[in-house]
Design a protein around this motif. Structure first.
Motif, short mmCIF file in Angstrom:
data_model
loop_
_atom_site.label_atom_id
_atom_site.label_comp_id
_atom_site.label_asym_id
_atom_site.label_seq_id
_atom_site.Cartn_x
_atom_site.Cartn_y
_atom_site.Cartn_z
N UNK A 171 10.72 -8.51 -39.32
CA UNK A 171 10.81 -7.78 -38.05
C UNK A 171 10.67 -8.72 -36.86
N UNK A 172 9.75 -9.64 -36.94
CA UNK A 172 9.52 -10.55 -35.82
C UNK A 172 10.67 -11.52 -35.62
N UNK A 173 11.38 -11.87 -36.69
CA UNK A 173 12.41 -12.90 -36.61
C UNK A 173 13.84 -12.37 -36.50
N UNK A 174 14.04 -11.09 -36.69
CA UNK A 174 15.40 -10.55 -36.63
C UNK A 174 15.81 -10.36 -35.18
N UNK A 175 16.94 -10.95 -34.84
CA UNK A 175 17.45 -10.87 -33.46
C UNK A 175 17.97 -9.49 -33.12
N UNK A 176 18.07 -9.23 -31.81
CA UNK A 176 18.51 -7.91 -31.36
C UNK A 176 19.99 -7.65 -31.63
N UNK A 177 20.78 -8.69 -31.82
CA UNK A 177 22.21 -8.52 -32.10
C UNK A 177 22.53 -8.59 -33.58
N UNK A 178 21.51 -8.49 -34.42
CA UNK A 178 21.67 -8.57 -35.87
C UNK A 178 21.02 -7.35 -36.50
N UNK B 217 28.25 -11.41 -33.21
CA UNK B 217 29.07 -12.62 -33.08
C UNK B 217 28.59 -13.68 -34.06
N UNK B 218 29.39 -14.74 -34.19
CA UNK B 218 28.99 -15.86 -35.03
C UNK B 218 27.78 -16.58 -34.42
N UNK C 124 21.97 -18.09 -34.49
CA UNK C 124 20.61 -17.93 -33.97
C UNK C 124 19.68 -17.32 -35.02
N UNK C 125 20.22 -16.35 -35.77
CA UNK C 125 19.42 -15.72 -36.82
C UNK C 125 19.08 -16.72 -37.91
N UNK D 161 34.79 -10.96 -40.64
CA UNK D 161 34.86 -9.99 -39.55
C UNK D 161 35.21 -8.63 -40.12
N UNK D 162 34.54 -7.58 -39.62
CA UNK D 162 34.90 -6.23 -40.05
C UNK D 162 35.94 -5.65 -39.09
N UNK D 163 36.28 -4.38 -39.25
CA UNK D 163 37.31 -3.74 -38.44
C UNK D 163 36.93 -3.68 -36.95
N UNK D 164 35.65 -3.64 -36.66
CA UNK D 164 35.20 -3.55 -35.27
C UNK D 164 35.03 -4.91 -34.62
N UNK D 165 35.27 -5.98 -35.37
CA UNK D 165 35.11 -7.33 -34.83
C UNK D 165 33.70 -7.89 -34.98
N UNK D 166 32.82 -7.16 -35.67
CA UNK D 166 31.47 -7.67 -35.94
C UNK D 166 31.51 -8.60 -37.14
#
Length: 155
Positions: free
Chosen positions: A52-59, A84-85, A90-91, A111-116
């Motif tokens: 929890x402490x190490x997981x980034x907000x964009x992951x 993003x990559x 960062x993760x 990359x998935x269909x949404x570009x993530x």
């Protein structure tokens, strides 16, 4: 003199009651066994706190698996996605600084269909780092550091 000392020894032996001694011996064995169990017990909450402490907000992670590797370590595997990559990089850096996880590996980046960016993650977990004894020691240290609020003396 020998007869007197023998009689004294017999009186002292009779003073010891065998039932309480046997009860104390059983209690000692149970306490030693429970101490061994506590030392061997793992506290997964320490692993989840670290994640929890190490997981980034964009992951975000979508699944989680925890298993024994047979060599005294545990393994975790997760599948996740990031915006993003750069977020994955960062993760990876964040997990690389963890004292709980060893050898964190991100693989199958696509990359998935949404570009993530979707990926798989695996790492080794040292059971010493997530032992119940570590959890209790950490709680004791935290309690020692929490000082009661001081109040200024009133005049």
């Amino acid at each position: 003199s020998i007869a007197s000392k023998r009689a004294s020894l017999d009186r002292q032996r009779a003073a010891f009651e065998p039932a309480p001694i046997e009860e104390l011996l059983r209690l000692d064995k149970r306490m030693n066994a429970s101490g061994g169990l506590l030392k061997a017990h793992t506290a997964l909450s320490l692993l989840f706190t670290d994640l929890e402490a190490r997981t980034g907000e964009n992951v975000q992670f979508r699944n989680f698996s925890y298993s024994s590797t047979g060599n005294g370590l545990f393994a975790i595997t997760m599948g996740g996605s990031a915006r993003s990559f750069n977020a994955v990089a960062l993760q990876s850096d964040s997990f690389g600084k963890s004292s709980v996880m060893k050898d964190p590996i991100f693989s199958n980046l696509n990359l998935d269909q949404d570009g993530d960016v979707v990926f798989d993650f695996s790492a080794q977990i040292d059971p010493v780092r997530i032992s119940y004894a570590s959890l209790v020691a950490g709680a004791a240290a935290t309690q020692c550091l929490e000082l009661p609020p001081t109040t200024a003396p009133t005049p």
